[in-house]
Design a protein around this motif. Structure first.
Motif, PDB file in Angstrom:
ATOM      1  N   SER A 121      51.158  31.631  36.369  1.00 36.77           N
ATOM      2  CA  SER A 121      50.009  31.158  35.590  1.00 36.77           C
ATOM      3  C   SER A 121      49.788  32.014  34.349  1.00 36.77           C
ATOM      4  CB  SER A 121      48.750  31.164  36.459  1.00 36.77           C
ATOM      5  OG  SER A 121      48.482  32.463  36.960  1.00 36.77           O
TER       6      SER A 121
ATOM      7  N   LYS B 298      37.125  21.339  34.598  1.00 39.13           N
ATOM      8  CA  LYS B 298      35.712  21.431  34.963  1.00 39.13           C
ATOM      9  C   LYS B 298      34.869  21.821  33.757  1.00 39.13           C
ATOM     10  CE  LYS B 298      35.149  23.811  38.797  1.00 39.13           C
ATOM     11  NZ  LYS B 298      35.382  24.904  39.774  1.00 39.13           N
TER      12      LYS B 298
ATOM     13  N   ASP C 276      38.178  26.167  32.643  1.00 45.15           N
ATOM     14  CA  ASP C 276      37.970  26.258  34.088  1.00 45.15           C
ATOM     15  C   ASP C 276      38.433  24.927  34.676  1.00 45.15           C
ATOM     16  OD1 ASP C 276      37.232  26.854  36.636  1.00 45.15           O
ATOM     17  OD2 ASP C 276      35.067  26.756  36.292  1.00 45.15           O
ATOM     18  N   SER C 277      39.454  24.994  35.512  1.00 42.86           N
ATOM     19  CA  SER C 277      40.000  23.757  36.066  1.00 42.86           C
ATOM     20  C   SER C 277      40.266  23.893  37.558  1.00 42.86           C
ATOM     21  CB  SER C 277      41.301  23.376  35.348  1.00 42.86           C
ATOM     22  OG  SER C 277      42.359  24.215  35.753  1.00 42.86           O
ATOM     23  N   THR C 278      40.525  22.764  38.166  1.00 46.12           N
ATOM     24  CA  THR C 278      40.865  22.771  39.590  1.00 46.12           C
ATOM     25  C   THR C 278      42.294  23.245  39.800  1.00 46.12           C
ATOM     26  OG1 THR C 278      41.519  20.435  39.416  1.00 46.12           O
ATOM     27  CG2 THR C 278      39.259  20.902  40.100  1.00 46.12           C
ATOM     28  N   ARG C 279      43.034  23.399  38.732  1.00 42.73           N
ATOM     29  CA  ARG C 279      44.415  23.876  38.791  1.00 42.73           C
ATOM     30  C   ARG C 279      44.489  25.284  38.203  1.00 42.73           C
ATOM     31  NH1 ARG C 279      47.569  18.529  36.370  1.00 42.73           N
ATOM     32  NH2 ARG C 279      46.856  17.033  37.958  1.00 42.73           N
TER      33      ARG C 279
ATOM     34  N   GLY D  74      41.992  27.663  38.312  1.00 45.77           N
ATOM     35  CA  GLY D  74      40.716  28.318  38.058  1.00 45.77           C
ATOM     36  C   GLY D  74      40.505  28.666  36.592  1.00 45.77           C
ATOM     37  N   MET D  75      39.801  29.774  36.356  1.00 46.56           N
ATOM     38  CA  MET D  75      39.475  30.194  34.998  1.00 46.56           C
ATOM     39  C   MET D  75      40.701  30.795  34.303  1.00 46.56           C
ATOM     40  SD  MET D  75      36.250  29.600  34.262  1.00 46.56           S
ATOM     41  CE  MET D  75      35.979  30.735  32.910  1.00 46.56           C
ATOM     42  N   LYS D  76      40.933  30.345  33.062  1.00 47.65           N
ATOM     43  CA  LYS D  76      42.028  30.878  32.260  1.00 47.65           C
ATOM     44  C   LYS D  76      41.562  31.126  30.833  1.00 47.65           C
ATOM     45  CE  LYS D  76      46.023  28.771  34.573  1.00 47.65           C
ATOM     46  NZ  LYS D  76      47.204  27.905  34.372  1.00 47.65           N
TER      47      LYS D  76
ATOM     48  N   SER E 197      45.177  34.499  33.401  1.00 49.10           N
ATOM     49  CA  SER E 197      44.065  34.376  34.343  1.00 49.10           C
ATOM     50  C   SER E 197      42.871  35.194  33.861  1.00 49.10           C
ATOM     51  CB  SER E 197      44.511  34.860  35.725  1.00 49.10           C
ATOM     52  OG  SER E 197      43.429  34.848  36.633  1.00 49.10           O
TER      53      SER E 197
ATOM     54  N   LYS F 124      39.573  35.212  35.800  1.00 45.10           N
ATOM     55  CA  LYS F 124      38.621  34.837  36.842  1.00 45.10           C
ATOM     56  C   LYS F 124      37.490  35.857  36.954  1.00 45.10           C
ATOM     57  CE  LYS F 124      42.244  32.482  39.459  1.00 45.10           C
ATOM     58  NZ  LYS F 124      42.991  32.394  40.733  1.00 45.10           N
TER      59      LYS F 124
END
Length: 247
Positions: free
Chosen positions: A126, A165, A191-194, A196-198, A219, A221
Protein backbone atom coordinates in the motif's frame (compact mmCIF):
# COMPACT_ATOMS: atom_id res chain seq x y z
CA UNK A 1 -4.86 9.69 -9.32
CA UNK A 2 -3.46 8.60 -12.66
CA UNK A 3 -6.64 7.01 -13.87
CA UNK A 4 -8.67 10.09 -13.01
CA UNK A 5 -6.36 12.57 -14.76
CA UNK A 6 -6.19 10.30 -17.80
CA UNK A 7 -9.97 10.22 -17.80
CA UNK A 8 -10.04 13.98 -18.25
CA UNK A 9 -6.94 14.58 -20.35
CA UNK A 10 -6.53 11.49 -22.51
CA UNK A 11 -8.47 9.96 -25.39
CA UNK A 12 -7.80 6.45 -24.15
CA UNK A 13 -10.05 4.50 -21.83
CA UNK A 14 -9.04 5.12 -18.23
CA UNK A 15 -7.55 2.35 -16.17
CA UNK A 16 -7.28 2.09 -12.42
CA UNK A 17 -4.37 1.00 -10.35
CA UNK A 18 -3.39 1.41 -6.73
CA UNK A 19 -0.03 2.56 -5.91
CA UNK A 20 -0.71 0.50 -3.58
CA UNK A 21 19.87 6.00 13.54
CA UNK A 22 21.28 3.36 13.94
CA UNK A 23 21.52 3.52 17.72
CA UNK A 24 23.27 1.35 20.23
CA UNK A 25 21.65 0.21 23.40
CA UNK A 26 22.71 2.44 26.28
CA UNK A 27 25.26 0.87 28.54
CA UNK A 28 23.78 0.87 31.96
CA UNK A 29 26.15 0.54 34.93
CA UNK A 30 26.04 -2.70 36.81
CA UNK A 31 25.17 -2.35 40.44
CA UNK A 32 26.79 -4.85 42.77
CA UNK A 33 26.06 -4.91 46.46
CA UNK A 34 28.95 -3.60 48.45
CA UNK A 35 30.41 -5.72 51.20
CA UNK A 36 28.64 -5.02 54.44
CA UNK A 37 30.65 -2.69 56.60
CA UNK A 38 31.32 -3.78 60.17
CA UNK A 39 31.24 -1.00 62.68
CA UNK A 40 33.10 -1.19 65.99
CA UNK A 41 31.06 -0.81 69.14
CA UNK A 42 32.64 2.54 69.90
CA UNK A 43 31.63 3.93 66.44
CA UNK A 44 28.66 6.28 66.73
CA UNK A 45 27.41 5.56 63.14
CA UNK A 46 24.35 3.33 63.52
CA UNK A 47 24.05 0.07 61.61
CA UNK A 48 21.78 0.23 58.50
CA UNK A 49 18.74 -1.96 58.37
CA UNK A 50 19.82 -4.92 56.13
CA UNK A 51 16.24 -5.55 54.96
CA UNK A 52 15.66 -1.91 53.91
CA UNK A 53 19.04 -1.83 52.15
CA UNK A 54 18.19 -5.02 50.26
CA UNK A 55 14.78 -3.68 49.17
CA UNK A 56 16.30 -0.41 47.96
CA UNK A 57 18.91 -2.27 45.92
CA UNK A 58 16.29 -4.57 44.41
CA UNK A 59 14.18 -1.57 43.40
CA UNK A 60 17.14 0.08 41.66
CA UNK A 61 17.93 -3.14 39.83
CA UNK A 62 14.31 -3.45 38.73
CA UNK A 63 14.20 0.12 37.37
CA UNK A 64 17.36 -0.29 35.33
CA UNK A 65 16.31 -3.73 34.14
CA UNK A 66 13.08 -2.25 32.82
CA UNK A 67 14.99 0.42 30.92
CA UNK A 68 17.38 -2.16 29.51
CA UNK A 69 14.46 -4.23 28.25
CA UNK A 70 12.95 -1.20 26.55
CA UNK A 71 16.13 -0.53 24.57
CA UNK A 72 16.80 -4.15 23.70
CA UNK A 73 13.79 -5.09 21.63
CA UNK A 74 10.91 -5.50 24.09
CA UNK A 75 9.19 -2.48 22.57
CA UNK A 76 8.91 -3.44 18.89
CA UNK A 77 6.86 -0.35 17.99
CA UNK A 78 9.78 1.91 18.94
CA UNK A 79 12.25 -0.21 16.97
CA UNK A 80 9.95 -0.22 13.96
CA UNK A 81 9.49 3.55 14.11
CA UNK A 82 13.24 4.03 14.03
CA UNK A 83 13.80 1.59 11.16
CA UNK A 84 10.98 3.11 9.12
CA UNK A 85 12.86 6.39 9.07
CA UNK A 86 15.69 4.88 7.08
CA UNK A 87 14.44 5.77 3.60
CA UNK A 88 17.42 6.27 1.32
CA UNK A 89 16.67 7.59 -2.14
CA UNK A 90 18.22 6.89 -5.51
CA UNK A 91 17.61 8.34 -8.95
CA UNK A 92 15.47 6.43 -11.44
CA UNK A 93 15.47 7.57 -15.08
CA UNK A 94 13.51 6.16 -17.99
CA UNK A 95 15.36 7.38 -21.06
CA UNK A 96 12.88 5.85 -23.52
CA UNK A 97 9.81 7.47 -21.97
CA UNK A 98 11.67 10.61 -20.94
CA UNK A 99 11.14 11.07 -17.18
CA UNK A 100 13.13 10.90 -13.97
CA UNK A 101 12.48 10.90 -10.22
CA UNK A 102 13.91 9.79 -6.90
CA UNK A 103 12.64 6.57 -5.34
CA UNK A 104 13.34 4.65 -2.09
CA UNK A 105 16.25 2.34 -2.82
CA UNK A 106 14.80 -0.47 -0.67
CA UNK A 107 11.43 -0.52 -2.46
CA UNK A 108 10.87 -3.29 -4.98
CA UNK A 109 10.09 -2.78 -8.66
CA UNK A 110 7.02 -4.74 -9.76
CA UNK A 111 5.02 -5.13 -12.94
CA UNK A 112 1.44 -3.86 -12.98
CA UNK A 113 -0.91 -3.34 -15.90
CA UNK A 114 -1.20 0.33 -16.83
CA UNK A 115 1.78 1.50 -14.83
CA UNK A 116 4.91 2.49 -16.75
CA UNK A 117 6.93 1.81 -13.59
CA UNK A 118 5.94 0.97 -10.03
CA UNK A 119 7.92 0.51 -6.81
CA UNK A 120 6.41 -0.92 -3.62
CA UNK A 121 7.64 -1.15 -0.06
CA UNK A 122 8.51 -4.75 0.75
CA UNK A 123 5.65 -6.55 2.53
CA UNK A 124 3.63 -3.32 2.48
CA UNK A 125 2.38 -2.76 -1.06
CA UNK A 126 0.00 0.00 0.00
CA UNK A 127 3.08 2.23 0.29
CA UNK A 128 4.26 2.80 -3.25
CA UNK A 129 5.40 5.20 -5.93
CA UNK A 130 4.75 4.87 -9.64
CA UNK A 131 4.57 6.68 -12.95
CA UNK A 132 2.10 6.45 -15.83
CA UNK A 133 2.67 7.89 -19.30
CA UNK A 134 -0.21 8.39 -21.74
CA UNK A 135 -0.65 10.28 -25.04
CA UNK A 136 -2.79 13.45 -24.96
CA UNK A 137 -3.77 16.25 -27.34
CA UNK A 138 -2.40 18.94 -25.04
CA UNK A 139 0.87 20.81 -25.25
CA UNK A 140 0.81 21.73 -21.56
CA UNK A 141 -1.34 21.26 -18.47
CA UNK A 142 -2.23 24.93 -18.58
CA UNK A 143 -4.32 24.27 -21.67
CA UNK A 144 -6.58 22.08 -19.56
CA UNK A 145 -6.91 24.29 -16.48
CA UNK A 146 -5.31 25.64 -13.32
CA UNK A 147 -3.84 23.34 -10.65
CA UNK A 148 -6.84 24.00 -8.40
CA UNK A 149 -9.25 23.16 -11.21
CA UNK A 150 -7.52 19.83 -11.82
CA UNK A 151 -7.44 19.11 -8.06
CA UNK A 152 -11.18 19.74 -7.77
CA UNK A 153 -11.87 17.35 -10.65
CA UNK A 154 -9.72 14.68 -9.02
CA UNK A 155 -11.51 14.89 -5.69
CA UNK A 156 -14.92 14.81 -7.35
CA UNK A 157 -13.95 11.65 -9.23
CA UNK A 158 -12.43 10.12 -6.06
CA UNK A 159 -15.63 10.71 -4.09
CA UNK A 160 -17.70 8.96 -6.73
CA UNK A 161 -15.91 5.67 -6.08
CA UNK A 162 -17.93 3.18 -4.05
CA UNK A 163 -14.93 2.37 -1.88
CA UNK A 164 -14.27 6.02 -0.95
CA UNK A 165 -15.57 7.13 2.43
CA UNK A 166 -14.01 10.59 2.29
CA UNK A 167 -11.48 12.57 0.26
CA UNK A 168 -9.95 15.97 0.91
CA UNK A 169 -7.43 18.18 -0.88
CA UNK A 170 -4.55 19.22 1.38
CA UNK A 171 -2.44 21.30 -0.98
CA UNK A 172 -2.00 22.37 -4.60
CA UNK A 173 1.12 23.87 -6.19
CA UNK A 174 2.80 24.64 -9.48
CA UNK A 175 6.51 24.69 -10.27
CA UNK A 176 8.84 24.80 -13.25
CA UNK A 177 10.69 21.70 -14.34
CA UNK A 178 13.32 20.93 -16.97
CA UNK A 179 13.50 23.72 -19.54
CA UNK A 180 10.66 25.68 -17.91
CA UNK A 181 8.27 22.73 -18.01
CA UNK A 182 4.94 23.37 -16.27
CA UNK A 183 4.49 20.90 -13.40
CA UNK A 184 1.41 20.58 -11.16
CA UNK A 185 1.64 19.06 -7.68
CA UNK A 186 -1.18 17.80 -5.47
CA UNK A 187 -1.53 16.45 -1.96
CA UNK A 188 -4.73 14.91 -0.68
CA UNK A 189 -5.95 12.28 1.74
CA UNK A 190 -8.38 9.49 1.11
CA UNK A 191 -10.29 7.28 3.52
CA UNK A 192 -11.60 4.16 1.82
CA UNK A 193 -12.77 0.67 2.55
CA UNK A 194 -9.69 -0.52 0.66
CA UNK A 195 -6.68 0.20 2.82
CA UNK A 196 -8.11 2.80 5.18
CA UNK A 197 -6.57 6.26 5.46
CA UNK A 198 -3.90 7.16 2.90
CA UNK A 199 -1.90 10.25 2.06
CA UNK A 200 -1.45 10.82 -1.67
CA UNK A 201 1.19 12.99 -3.33
CA UNK A 202 0.94 13.47 -7.10
CA UNK A 203 2.75 15.42 -9.77
CA UNK A 204 1.90 15.85 -13.45
CA UNK A 205 3.29 17.48 -16.56
CA UNK A 206 2.78 17.32 -20.31
CA UNK A 207 5.68 17.03 -22.75
CA UNK A 208 5.81 15.94 -26.39
CA UNK A 209 2.05 15.30 -26.42
CA UNK A 210 2.35 12.90 -23.48
CA UNK A 211 0.88 13.17 -20.01
CA UNK A 212 3.32 12.13 -17.25
CA UNK A 213 1.87 11.27 -13.85
CA UNK A 214 3.71 10.50 -10.63
CA UNK A 215 1.65 8.99 -7.81
CA UNK A 216 2.92 8.40 -4.25
CA UNK A 217 0.68 6.60 -1.77
CA UNK A 218 1.48 6.07 1.91
CA UNK A 219 -0.53 4.82 4.87
CA UNK A 220 -1.65 7.62 7.19
CA UNK A 221 -3.88 5.91 9.74
CA UNK A 222 -4.82 7.53 13.07
CA UNK A 223 -2.99 4.83 15.04
CA UNK A 224 0.17 5.21 12.92
CA UNK A 225 0.12 8.65 11.30
CA UNK A 226 2.64 9.81 8.74
CA UNK A 227 5.67 11.01 10.69
CA UNK A 228 7.59 14.21 9.91
CA UNK A 229 10.68 12.46 8.54
CA UNK A 230 8.78 10.16 6.17
CA UNK A 231 6.68 13.07 4.95
CA UNK A 232 9.83 15.05 4.14
CA UNK A 233 11.18 12.10 2.13
CA UNK A 234 7.93 11.72 0.19
CA UNK A 235 7.92 15.43 -0.60
CA UNK A 236 11.49 15.14 -1.88
CA UNK A 237 10.33 12.37 -4.23
CA UNK A 238 7.41 14.54 -5.36
CA UNK A 239 9.62 17.54 -6.18
CA UNK A 240 12.16 15.36 -8.01
CA UNK A 241 9.70 14.29 -10.72
CA UNK A 242 10.70 15.87 -14.02
CA UNK A 243 11.36 15.32 -17.68
CA UNK A 244 14.62 13.47 -18.28
CA UNK A 245 17.45 15.75 -19.37
CA UNK A 246 17.98 15.66 -23.12
CA UNK A 247 21.20 13.96 -24.18
Amino acid sequence: MASQICLYLSNQSPFSYSYKHTHSSPKFPSFKPKARQHYQENNNVPNKDPLRQSLSLSKRRLNFSALALMFNGFLPDISKALSDKELELQRYTDVDEGFTFLRPSSWIKIEKAGATVLFEEANKGSNNVGVVVNPVRLNSLGEFGTPQFVADKLIQAEKRKESTKDAEVIGVAERLGQGGLQVYEFEYKVDSTRGGMKRIFSAAFVASKKLYLLNIAHSDKPKSPLDTHTRAVLEEILHSFDAAPST
